[in-house]
Write an enzyme that holds these catalytic residues in place. Structure first.
Site, short mmCIF file in Angstrom:
data_model
loop_
_atom_site.label_atom_id
_atom_site.label_comp_id
_atom_site.label_asym_id
_atom_site.label_seq_id
_atom_site.Cartn_x
_atom_site.Cartn_y
_atom_site.Cartn_z
N ASP A 152 12.29 -2.43 13.83
CA ASP A 152 13.24 -2.64 12.74
C ASP A 152 14.67 -2.38 13.23
O ASP A 152 15.48 -1.83 12.50
CB ASP A 152 12.88 -1.69 11.58
CG ASP A 152 13.63 -2.05 10.30
OD1 ASP A 152 14.03 -3.22 10.14
OD2 ASP A 152 13.81 -1.16 9.44
N CYS A 212 3.19 -7.27 -8.23
CA CYS A 212 4.43 -6.81 -7.59
C CYS A 212 5.66 -7.46 -8.22
O CYS A 212 6.70 -6.81 -8.39
CB CYS A 212 4.38 -7.06 -6.09
SG CYS A 212 4.13 -8.77 -5.58
N CYS A 262 6.51 -1.84 -5.91
CA CYS A 262 5.70 -3.02 -5.60
C CYS A 262 4.50 -2.67 -4.75
O CYS A 262 3.48 -3.38 -4.75
CB CYS A 262 6.54 -4.11 -4.94
SG CYS A 262 7.25 -3.67 -3.34
#
Length: 369
Positions: A152, A212, A262
């Site tokens: 990331d 979600c 979610c």
């Protein structure tokens, strides 16, 4: 990549090498390893459309990198494959009813709520060091090869690579889902110049479920597989450094860093796996979740308590901004003189950004009362 491809690799039994790689990965705390091809051209139109819609908000680096995210060999010349890795992060102490516990925390306006992934050590540090160790183990086995490790931290289409390598499928909330692990895990990658055997992708299993989309407090999941970051609470409380839009503050509730809704509602997360490493165990401060305690932290105390965590990077001002919104929402639910006094006491010396959110919190609470 500086190192040439080792010819010896072609003499190894590919499946045997992959079995060894998976064994080393498990020893390092990873739960799953896959290998993806680097042709992501099919993902480029969707990425371009997302950027053109402005859904990346103020994350200018997204637009700056453009389609490089979908072109691994452009990001790292010489790349032939991408090793993908999954590391589960659900804290080891989480009980079987962990989802119910999280929902209960969200219903308590007096409690500060942080995303589960952020309650332990910074995942960037954990995954990066362990991915590097995995690459070193592979080097010991086959000799030097070209590689770069990512977590990331670069223009990488992580979910796309994870989906293509069998780690899981892209859920409608855009996170990777696994039938036996839900979505409570981190992803990491090693770009390599080795012709490793590809993993088989898996099919999606979201079906007609829209849980979600329906649960998102701010309507950020604007369509299946499409998130408008500008409305996402994780973006608003972490990435955005300016004012939180007025129309979204009430919906943020008591979420002071990120949002798990979610994932909490997703049926597949009943299979979420506990972390294999202690790094993601929740720190005591987050277990208490006391709004007033967190608000009273000086900048030095904030830096001390968040040392080694992902939370630290938002800085003290954004931290206080988020807390001001949560306290305002708490006061809307029930008057607490000590919370009101804490806001009023800091208002005269607050920065313009923080003062604006404190003023909103006090006005919103007064109007609700």
């Amino acid at each position: 990549m500086a190192h040439p491809l080792k010819e010896e690799v072609t003499d190894l039994a590919p499946q045997s090498l992959m079995d060894e790689l998976r064994g080393w990965a498990f020893e390092l705390g990873f739960s799953q390893i896959g290998v993806a091809d680097i042709d992501l051209s099919a993902a480029e139109p969707g990425l371009q459309a997302w950027l053109e819609a402005g859904f990346h908000g103020s994350m200018d680096y997204m637009a700056a990198h453009g389609l490089k995210r979908a072109r691994p060999a452009v990001l790292v010349p010489g790349t032939l494959r991408v090793i993908t890795a999954r590391m589960d992060y659900l804290p080891r102490e989480a009980g079987a009813d962990w989802q119910a516990v999280e929902w209960q925390g969200l219903r308590d306006p007096q409690r500060a709520q942080l995303s589960l992934y952020a309650r332990g050590r910074d995942y960037h540090k954990v995954l990066r060091s362990r991915l590097q160790k995995l690459a070193e183990r592979l080097t010991e086995r086959i000799g030097p090869f070209g590689h770069r490790v990512f977590t990331d931290s670069a223009p990488v289409l992580e979910v796309e690579l994870a989906s293509r390598s069998g780690i899981g499928w892209r859920g409608k909330h855009t996170l990777t889902l696994h039938r036996e692990a839900g979505s409570m895990f981190f992803l990491g990658e090693i770009y390599v110049d080795l012709p490793l055997p590809l993993s088989e992708p898996v099919s999606g299993h979201c079906g007609q479920c829209t849980a979600c989309l329906d649960v998102c407090p701010t309507g950020a999941i604007v369509a299946p597989y499409r998130v408008d970051a500008r409305r996402c609470i994780s973006y608003l409380t972490i990435e955005q450094d300016g004012p939180i839009p007025l129309e979204l503050r009430e919906a943020i509730g008591n979420r002071i860093y990120g949002c798990d809704d979610c994932q909490l509602v997703c049926p597949w997360n009943k299979f979420a796996q506990r972390a294999l490493v202690p790094d993601f165990d929740a720190r005591p401060e987050w277990r208490r979740g006391d709004l007033l305690e967190l608000w009273r932290w000086s900048e030095a105390e904030f830096l001390k308590h968040t040392e080694g965590t992902a939370i630290r990077r938002i800085g003290h001002q954004r931290w206080k901004r988020n807390l001001a919104v949560a306290i305002g929402n708490a006061l809307r639910a029930a008057e607490r003189p000590e919370l009101r006094a804490a806001l009023e006491g800091e208002l005269p010396t607050a920065s313009p950004l923080l003062a604006e959110h404190i003023s909103w919190a006090l006005a919103a609470a007064t109007a609700a009362g």
